[in-house]
Design an enzyme around this catalytic site. Structure first.
Site, PDB file in Angstrom:
ATOM      1  N   ILE A  63     -32.519  12.905  84.277  1.00  0.00           N
ATOM      2  CA  ILE A  63     -33.875  13.390  84.013  1.00  0.00           C
ATOM      3  C   ILE A  63     -33.792  14.701  83.244  1.00  0.00           C
ATOM      4  O   ILE A  63     -33.258  15.700  83.742  1.00  0.00           O
ATOM      5  CB  ILE A  63     -34.652  13.587  85.326  1.00  0.00           C
ATOM      6  CG1 ILE A  63     -34.536  12.322  86.202  1.00  0.00           C
ATOM      7  CG2 ILE A  63     -36.108  13.930  85.027  1.00  0.00           C
ATOM      8  CD1 ILE A  63     -34.961  11.048  85.529  1.00  0.00           C
ATOM      9  N   GLU A  64     -34.320  14.692  82.028  1.00  0.00           N
ATOM     10  CA  GLU A  64     -34.202  15.860  81.151  1.00  0.00           C
ATOM     11  C   GLU A  64     -35.531  16.278  80.547  1.00  0.00           C
ATOM     12  O   GLU A  64     -35.574  16.964  79.525  1.00  0.00           O
ATOM     13  CB  GLU A  64     -33.183  15.573  80.043  1.00  0.00           C
ATOM     14  CG  GLU A  64     -31.792  15.237  80.551  1.00  0.00           C
ATOM     15  CD  GLU A  64     -30.782  15.053  79.437  1.00  0.00           C
ATOM     16  OE1 GLU A  64     -30.852  15.794  78.434  1.00  0.00           O
ATOM     17  OE2 GLU A  64     -29.919  14.154  79.553  1.00  0.00           O
TER      18      GLU A  64
END
Length: 240
Positions: free
Chosen positions: A93-94
């Site tokens: 998750i970025e």
């Protein structure tokens, strides 16, 4: 999305795939071939592009149901990888929002009670705590965490100095309740904007400084494409 095919001796290989394409039959046989050799194959969700987020705990539950039925041990008339069953889910998750990823981890972990272990892994950035999955990691449900020690000068190796990386490594291994922490690196200079470490520096400076941690799991490389071209994985394997 990406499939991560990893051995637990410290080698990680990542490849892009499109499970909606006609190639899913060949993907299925490749996945089962990995698994027959004792290699865990994990679906990575998220990434550095696009907009994605979870709006509620209920949405996290629905996503967990979908992942279980279509990729893991559940039942679906349109199983996206043929008859292959993956071993877990990776949280890369970025962006978007940092909300409800902990809920997703809890719901996915709950499926382990159905007789098949669901491995949970994550690929946070090295600044601690991670802005996106820091909360999820606090659940203690993650088996392996491959921290990206690149594209972040404040916590990555710089030529001749391991202090930033070593300080960050100690933060991660001291504060994250995961089974193993991996050193995430680019497999070639072109694989990332910064953070590439020459083999000689990795083996003589970096690894000796971090391998004494009981949480040290190995090295994660981004990615198999770059690793195949550079030979980086083969060059470091005996030192990992």
């Amino acid at each position: 999305m990406r499939l991560l095919c990893t051995s637990l001796q410290g080698n990680i290989f990542t490849s892009h795939c499109d499970p909606y394409s006609n190639g899913r039959t060949s993907l299925s046989s490749n996945i089962k071939s990995c698994q027959a050799k004792g290699v865990k194959v994990i679906l990575s969700i998220g990434g550095g592009a696009g907009s994605y987020y979870l709006t509620s705990s209920e949405e996290a539950r629905q996503v967990a149901i979908y992942l279980w039925n279509n990729f893991l041990g559940g039942q679906s008339s349109s199983h996206l990888l043929g008859n292959a069953v993956l071993d877990g889910i990776d949280f890369d998750i970025e962006g978007g929002s940092n909300q409800h990823w902990d809920d997703l981890a809890r719901y996915l972990s709950g499926y382990s009670n159905k007789g098949k272990k669901v491995y949970l892994t994550a690929a946070p950035q090295c600044p601690f705590p991670d802005a996106w999955v820091g909360g999820a990691l606090k659940t203690g449900l993650f088996d392996y965490v491959w921290v990206q020690f690149y594209n972040n000068p404040s916590c990555q190796y710089s030529t001749g100095s391991i202090s930033n990386l070593e300080d960050a490594w100690k933060q991660w291994t001291s504060n994250i309740p995961a089974t193993k922490i991996f050193l995430g690196l680019p497999a070639a200079p072109a694989a990332a904007g910064s953070g590439f470490i020459l083999v000689v520096d990795l083996t003589s400076q970096v690894l000796p400084a971090i391998k004494n941690s009981h949480k040290y799991g190995g090295v994660m490389l981004w990615s198999k494409y770059y690793g195949d071209q550079s030979g980086y994985s083969s060059a470091i394997k005996s030192h990992v």
